[in-house]
Design a protein around this motif. Structure first.
Motif, mmCIF file in Angstrom:
data_model
loop_
_atom_site.group_PDB
_atom_site.id
_atom_site.type_symbol
_atom_site.label_atom_id
_atom_site.label_comp_id
_atom_site.label_asym_id
_atom_site.label_seq_id
_atom_site.Cartn_x
_atom_site.Cartn_y
_atom_site.Cartn_z
ATOM 1 N N UNK A 109 0.779 -1.069 0.095
ATOM 2 C CA UNK A 109 0.168 0.255 -0.273
ATOM 3 C C UNK A 109 0.744 1.031 0.166
ATOM 4 N N UNK A 110 2.155 1.271 0.868
ATOM 5 C CA UNK A 110 2.649 2.522 0.891
ATOM 6 C C UNK A 110 3.717 2.198 0.020
ATOM 7 N N UNK A 114 12.589 14.455 2.501
ATOM 8 C CA UNK A 114 13.876 15.652 2.699
ATOM 9 C C UNK A 114 14.719 15.240 1.325
ATOM 10 N N UNK A 115 15.190 16.389 0.866
ATOM 11 C CA UNK A 115 16.242 15.814 -0.423
ATOM 12 C C UNK A 115 17.369 16.177 0.408
ATOM 13 N N UNK A 116 18.310 15.647 -0.792
ATOM 14 C CA UNK A 116 19.977 15.849 -0.432
ATOM 15 C C UNK A 116 20.479 17.200 0.393
ATOM 16 N N UNK A 117 19.717 18.355 -0.308
ATOM 17 C CA UNK A 117 20.558 19.431 0.090
ATOM 18 C C UNK A 117 19.763 19.492 2.011
ATOM 19 N N UNK A 118 18.635 19.075 2.246
ATOM 20 C CA UNK A 118 17.895 19.291 3.779
ATOM 21 C C UNK A 118 16.588 19.180 3.388
ATOM 22 N N UNK A 119 16.137 20.123 2.053
ATOM 23 C CA UNK A 119 15.422 21.101 2.274
ATOM 24 C C UNK A 119 14.369 20.214 1.676
ATOM 25 N N UNK A 120 12.871 20.388 2.604
ATOM 26 C CA UNK A 120 11.858 19.478 1.839
ATOM 27 C C UNK A 120 11.328 19.104 0.720
ATOM 28 N N UNK A 121 10.782 18.098 -0.001
ATOM 29 C CA UNK A 121 10.628 17.565 -1.023
ATOM 30 C C UNK A 121 9.505 19.054 -1.482
ATOM 31 N N UNK A 122 9.432 19.519 -2.578
ATOM 32 C CA UNK A 122 8.429 20.246 -3.016
ATOM 33 C C UNK A 122 7.429 20.149 -3.482
ATOM 34 N N UNK A 123 5.779 20.328 -2.780
ATOM 35 C CA UNK A 123 4.504 20.107 -3.622
ATOM 36 C C UNK A 123 4.705 19.743 -4.816
ATOM 37 N N UNK A 155 -2.927 9.209 -6.998
ATOM 38 C CA UNK A 155 -2.092 9.420 -6.921
ATOM 39 C C UNK A 155 -0.896 10.775 -6.033
ATOM 40 N N UNK A 156 -2.350 10.857 -5.198
ATOM 41 C CA UNK A 156 -1.787 12.803 -4.337
ATOM 42 C C UNK A 156 -2.719 12.248 -3.097
ATOM 43 N N UNK A 157 -1.609 13.704 -2.301
ATOM 44 C CA UNK A 157 -2.604 13.668 -1.600
ATOM 45 C C UNK A 157 -2.069 15.025 -0.804
ATOM 46 N N UNK A 158 -3.583 15.412 -0.006
ATOM 47 C CA UNK A 158 -3.433 16.974 -0.020
ATOM 48 C C UNK A 158 -3.457 17.211 1.534
ATOM 49 N N UNK A 159 -2.131 18.215 2.492
ATOM 50 C CA UNK A 159 -1.991 18.551 3.187
ATOM 51 C C UNK A 159 -1.875 20.034 3.723
ATOM 52 N N UNK A 160 -1.565 20.064 5.186
ATOM 53 C CA UNK A 160 -2.087 21.521 5.454
ATOM 54 C C UNK A 160 -0.562 21.728 6.578
ATOM 55 N N UNK A 161 -0.312 23.008 6.352
ATOM 56 C CA UNK A 161 1.051 23.148 7.252
ATOM 57 C C UNK A 161 0.933 25.036 7.186
ATOM 58 N N UNK A 192 0.338 16.713 -3.214
ATOM 59 C CA UNK A 192 2.467 16.267 -3.017
ATOM 60 C C UNK A 192 1.724 14.682 -3.741
ATOM 61 N N UNK A 193 2.991 13.986 -4.374
ATOM 62 C CA UNK A 193 2.769 13.022 -4.921
ATOM 63 C C UNK A 193 2.886 11.620 -3.937
ATOM 64 N N UNK A 194 2.352 10.742 -3.453
ATOM 65 C CA UNK A 194 2.642 9.888 -2.875
ATOM 66 C C UNK A 194 4.456 9.454 -2.881
ATOM 67 N N UNK A 195 4.390 9.406 -3.710
ATOM 68 C CA UNK A 195 5.493 8.599 -3.841
ATOM 69 C C UNK A 195 7.199 10.310 -2.865
ATOM 70 N N UNK A 196 6.374 11.362 -2.662
ATOM 71 C CA UNK A 196 7.024 11.771 -2.081
ATOM 72 C C UNK A 196 6.704 12.111 -0.513
ATOM 73 N N UNK A 197 6.096 11.304 0.480
ATOM 74 C CA UNK A 197 6.122 10.836 1.397
ATOM 75 C C UNK A 197 6.711 9.920 2.119
ATOM 76 N N UNK A 198 7.215 10.312 3.618
ATOM 77 C CA UNK A 198 7.787 9.223 3.672
ATOM 78 C C UNK A 198 7.384 8.184 4.962
#
Length: 161
Positions: A11-12, A140-149, A59-65, A112-118
């Motif tokens: 599933x994930x 997180x990306x290699x530069x320690x920034x979060x994957x952009x939506x 293939x996406x998920x809607x989130x809030x922050x 976000x794409x589902x593949x971008x979720x940990x």
């Protein structure tokens, strides 16, 4: 009964190594006490699956922050952070300091794409926080920034006072 390994893997898209790490963590406090006193692991996994599926669309998920910034133009979609809420109600700034006084507070919704979720950390968070709050962890990306939506928009604006 759904098996933990099957659910998380299929599933994930969680790797077998990650599943083994989650299982190892579940045998230690605080997770051990949650599982022993509340529900069987399979029931927790089933609840996780049903809860998460409510927020997935295709293939996406809607989130809030909630994000603090001096102005809208200072908002950088690669530095939102990794912890997002599945529901608007839980999108809050939990740690405030004096430097935030007068800054803008922006409530963001993002897809976000589902593949971008940990999913491993999301599952661990689900166990840690229980069933009250659904926290979704973005990779997180290699530069320690979060994957952009894929896309985001500001849905509310306020200030810290």
């Amino acid at each position: 009964m759904i098996r933990l390994i099957d659910l998380l893997k299929e599933s994930f898209s969680i790797s077998l190594d990650d599943i083994e790490k989650v299982k190892a963590n579940l045998t230690r406090p605080p997770y051990k006490s949650i599982i022993n006193t509340n529900k069987k692991l399979e029931e927790i996994v089933d609840k996780f699956n049903k809860t998460i599926q409510k927020y997935i669309k295709g293939n996406t998920i809607t989130l809030y922050r909630a994000v603090a910034a001096d102005s809208k133009s200072d908002i950088d979609k690669t530095s939102f952070g990794i912890a997002w809420a599945a529901e608007e109600y839980f999108a809050q700034v939990y740690e405030r300091d004096e430097e935030m006084s007068g800054m803008g507070l922006y409530l963001i919704t993002a897809d976000f794409k589902l593949d971008d979720i940990n999913w491993k950390e999301t599952f661990e968070s689900f166990i840690k926080f229980g069933f009250m709050e659904t926290e979704i962890i973005v990779k997180n990306q290699p530069n320690h920034k979060s994957v952009p939506p894929i896309k985001f928009k500001i849905i509310k604006q306020g200030t810290f006072d």
